[in-house]
Design an enzyme around this catalytic site. Structure first.
Site, mmCIF file in Angstrom:
data_model
loop_
_atom_site.group_PDB
_atom_site.id
_atom_site.type_symbol
_atom_site.label_atom_id
_atom_site.label_comp_id
_atom_site.label_asym_id
_atom_site.label_seq_id
_atom_site.Cartn_x
_atom_site.Cartn_y
_atom_site.Cartn_z
ATOM 1 N N SER A 124 -59.791 26.231 13.587
ATOM 2 C CA SER A 124 -60.398 27.486 14.027
ATOM 3 C C SER A 124 -61.423 27.218 15.127
ATOM 4 C CB SER A 124 -61.094 28.118 12.814
ATOM 5 O OG SER A 124 -62.022 29.073 13.235
ATOM 6 N N TYR A 149 -67.130 27.642 5.529
ATOM 7 C CA TYR A 149 -65.727 27.736 5.964
ATOM 8 C C TYR A 149 -65.510 26.885 7.223
ATOM 9 C CZ TYR A 149 -61.654 29.610 8.399
ATOM 10 O OH TYR A 149 -60.474 29.712 9.094
ATOM 11 N N LYS A 153 -63.147 23.290 7.977
ATOM 12 C CA LYS A 153 -62.180 23.057 9.060
ATOM 13 C C LYS A 153 -62.532 21.776 9.815
ATOM 14 C CE LYS A 153 -59.517 26.523 8.376
ATOM 15 N NZ LYS A 153 -58.188 26.265 7.821
HETATM 16 P P1 NAD Z 1 -54.062 34.007 4.606
HETATM 17 O O1 NAD Z 1 -55.091 34.043 3.537
HETATM 18 O O2 NAD Z 1 -53.309 35.248 4.905
HETATM 19 O O3 NAD Z 1 -53.013 32.842 4.321
HETATM 20 C C1 NAD Z 1 -53.340 31.674 3.593
HETATM 21 C C2 NAD Z 1 -52.283 31.500 2.519
HETATM 22 O O4 NAD Z 1 -52.587 30.321 1.775
HETATM 23 C C3 NAD Z 1 -52.247 32.667 1.526
HETATM 24 O O5 NAD Z 1 -50.909 33.103 1.396
HETATM 25 C C4 NAD Z 1 -52.762 32.060 0.219
HETATM 26 O O6 NAD Z 1 -52.159 32.665 -0.891
HETATM 27 C C5 NAD Z 1 -52.370 30.606 0.399
HETATM 28 N N1 NAD Z 1 -53.184 29.640 -0.347
HETATM 29 C C6 NAD Z 1 -54.535 29.469 -0.336
HETATM 30 N N2 NAD Z 1 -54.891 28.449 -1.137
HETATM 31 C C7 NAD Z 1 -53.742 27.948 -1.661
HETATM 32 C C8 NAD Z 1 -53.451 26.878 -2.551
HETATM 33 N N3 NAD Z 1 -54.400 26.131 -3.089
HETATM 34 N N4 NAD Z 1 -52.144 26.657 -2.864
HETATM 35 C C9 NAD Z 1 -51.155 27.416 -2.336
HETATM 36 N N5 NAD Z 1 -51.373 28.433 -1.492
HETATM 37 C C10 NAD Z 1 -52.660 28.691 -1.164
HETATM 38 O O7 NAD Z 1 -54.792 33.459 5.926
HETATM 39 P P2 NAD Z 1 -54.257 33.420 7.416
HETATM 40 O O8 NAD Z 1 -55.043 34.379 8.204
HETATM 41 O O9 NAD Z 1 -52.786 33.466 7.449
HETATM 42 O O10 NAD Z 1 -54.766 31.970 7.810
HETATM 43 C C11 NAD Z 1 -53.939 30.823 7.713
HETATM 44 C C12 NAD Z 1 -54.757 29.599 8.062
HETATM 45 O O11 NAD Z 1 -55.297 29.764 9.375
HETATM 46 C C13 NAD Z 1 -55.941 29.365 7.134
HETATM 47 O O12 NAD Z 1 -56.096 27.976 6.933
HETATM 48 C C14 NAD Z 1 -57.102 29.925 7.928
HETATM 49 O O13 NAD Z 1 -58.321 29.303 7.593
HETATM 50 C C15 NAD Z 1 -56.693 29.582 9.350
HETATM 51 N N6 NAD Z 1 -57.321 30.457 10.364
HETATM 52 C C16 NAD Z 1 -57.207 31.812 10.227
HETATM 53 C C17 NAD Z 1 -57.831 32.643 11.153
HETATM 54 C C18 NAD Z 1 -57.758 34.155 11.016
HETATM 55 O O14 NAD Z 1 -58.581 34.838 11.630
HETATM 56 N N7 NAD Z 1 -56.822 34.718 10.280
HETATM 57 C C19 NAD Z 1 -58.539 32.079 12.217
HETATM 58 C C20 NAD Z 1 -58.621 30.692 12.333
HETATM 59 C C21 NAD Z 1 -57.998 29.891 11.381
#
Ligand code: NAD
Ligand code: UDP
Length: 338
Positions: A124, A149, A153
């Site tokens: 991120s 958070y 990362k």
């Molecule tokens: P999201 O919460 O929609 O997706 C994450 C998925 O991981 C979910 O389906 C959740 O059920 C699953 N999960 C979490 N812990 C788990 C575990 N221990 N075992 C199995 N499944 C697990 O989030 P997203 O927006 O799709 O983000 C995906 C990744 O990208 C994350 O790592 C997030 O930190 C990163 N990210 C997201 C953003 C954003 O703004 N959405 C920005 C930068 C980085």
């Protein structure tokens, strides 16, 4: 090629699953649905006409993960699984460190056991911290993260970098996302926050559909073009395509490489609000309130490295982001709940 998507049922993972399937990859999803719905799988099949293997497991559980690798010849993994709420990470930091770091360590260890040597990781822009000048470039110093958070990362980036330094055949691509928004153009998959959203775009969507009363704009006195906060919003489909390019890159290179995925353009809260109003054809009630603690005035990406090295750049506009977010919201007012 078989690609494991940890957290593949989530917002970004599901959109990436579509783009990978379209590019001819075979996608295997591992998710415990702590922040997503199993219903997404049927939608993915509807969009792509392909089937997706699904494992309902905790990715931190090595035995469960071993089963996935035993039953499938996994060629590469994309690691999305993790908790992502900035505010929650301040309240329950240990949960964030435990889940985000444990899932990564378990994945790397099981990948090693099964000889899987390619990883793409969801990082991120938050790793640039609170002091970096804009636009953010990959070789800038990281740290000074504003919340737990962000630190998870950064620590995971360190773990992956150290591991690939010690294993010359290992290839890791770290993707630093800016602000992903929007939804698939079909309106079948999109962002489905469980509680009241913290992020701007899903909040606007909920106001537009009448579920929430009005948008609070956090701060009108920032030193930005119109006084409101500026971010680099990226259409989730553009972001998903970045993962296909990252995988192609990982196939040919070893070591760790970091890429920003953003548009390179800063958009203010008011600009986003106006664009959304145009997309949904209605005024969106809003009020100005004081700044939100911990928010930065403005940041956006320098994404020239991704363009130069991966051959990737964004194609979709702010209008596309708002049109698709609204299309998803109005067709699925309760998200995947129906
Ligand atoms: P999201 O919460 O929609 O997706 C994450 C998925 O991981 C979910 O389906 C959740 O059920 C699953 N999960 C979490 N812990 C788990 C575990 N221990 N075992 C199995 N499944 C697990 O989030 P997203 O927006 O799709 O983000 C995906 C990744 O990208 C994350 O790592 C997030 O930190 C990163 N990210 C997201 C953003 C954003 O703004 N959405 C920005 C930068 C980085
Ligand atoms: N924002 C806002 N009202 C909201 C949510 C967000 O004014 O209800 C602003 C926020 O202050 C920031 C921008 O919108 O300037 C993007 O916030 P978001 O939480 O989506 O992303 P982040 O701050 O994590 O980049």
């Amino acid at each position: 090629m078989n690609i494991l998507l940890t957290g593949g049922a989530g917002y970004i993972g599901s959109h990436t699953a579509v783009e990978l399937a379209k590019a001819g990859y075979n996608v295997i999803i591992a998710d415990n649905f702590c922040n997503s719905s199993p219903k997404v799988i049927k939608r993915l099949e509807e969009i792509t006409g392909k089937s997706f293997a699904l494992y309902n497991i905790d990715v931190a559980d090595k035995n469960a993960l071993r089963r996935v690798f035993k039953e499938n010849q996994i060629d590469a993994a994309i690691h999305f699984a993790g908790y992502k709420s900035v505010g929650e990470s301040v309240k329950v930091p240990l949960c964030y460190y435990r889940n985000n770091i444990d899932t990564t360590l378990s994945l790397l260890e099981v990948m090693e056991e099964f000889g899987c040597r390619k990883l793409v990781f969801s990082s991120s822009a938050t790793v640039y911290g609170t002091k970096a000048p804009v636009p953010y470039k990959e070789d800038m110093e990281t740290g000074n993260c504003a919340n737990p958070y962000g630190w998870t990362k950064l620590f995971i980036e360190r773990i992956i970098t150290d591991y690939s330094a010690a294993n010359s055949d290992f290839s890791a691509v770290i993707l630093r996302y800016f602000n992903p928004v929007g939804a698939h153009e079909s309106g079948l998959i999109g962002e489905d926050p469980r509680d009241i959203p913290n992020n701007l775009m899903p909040y606007i969507s909920k106001v537009a559909v009448g579920e929430l009363e009005k948008l609070s704009i956090f701060g009108s006195d920032y030193p930005t073009k119109d006084g409101t906060g500026v971010r680099d919003y990226i259409h989730v489909t553009d972001l998903a395509k970045g993962h296909v390019c990252a995988l192609e890159y990982a196939e040919k290179h070893a070591g760790t490489e970091v890429f920003n995925l953003g548009t390179g353009k800063g958009i203010s809260v008011l600009e986003m609000l106006r664009a959304y109003e145009k997309a949904c054809g209605n005024k969106i009630p809003h009020e100005f309130v004081p700044r939100r603690e911990g928010d930065l005035a403005e940041y956006y990406a320098d994404s020239s490295k991704a363009e130069r090295v991966l051959g990737w750049k964004t194609e979709l506009s702010v209008e596309d982001m708002c049109r698709d977010a609204w299309n998803w919201q109005k067709n699925n007012p309760k998200g995947y709940e129906e």
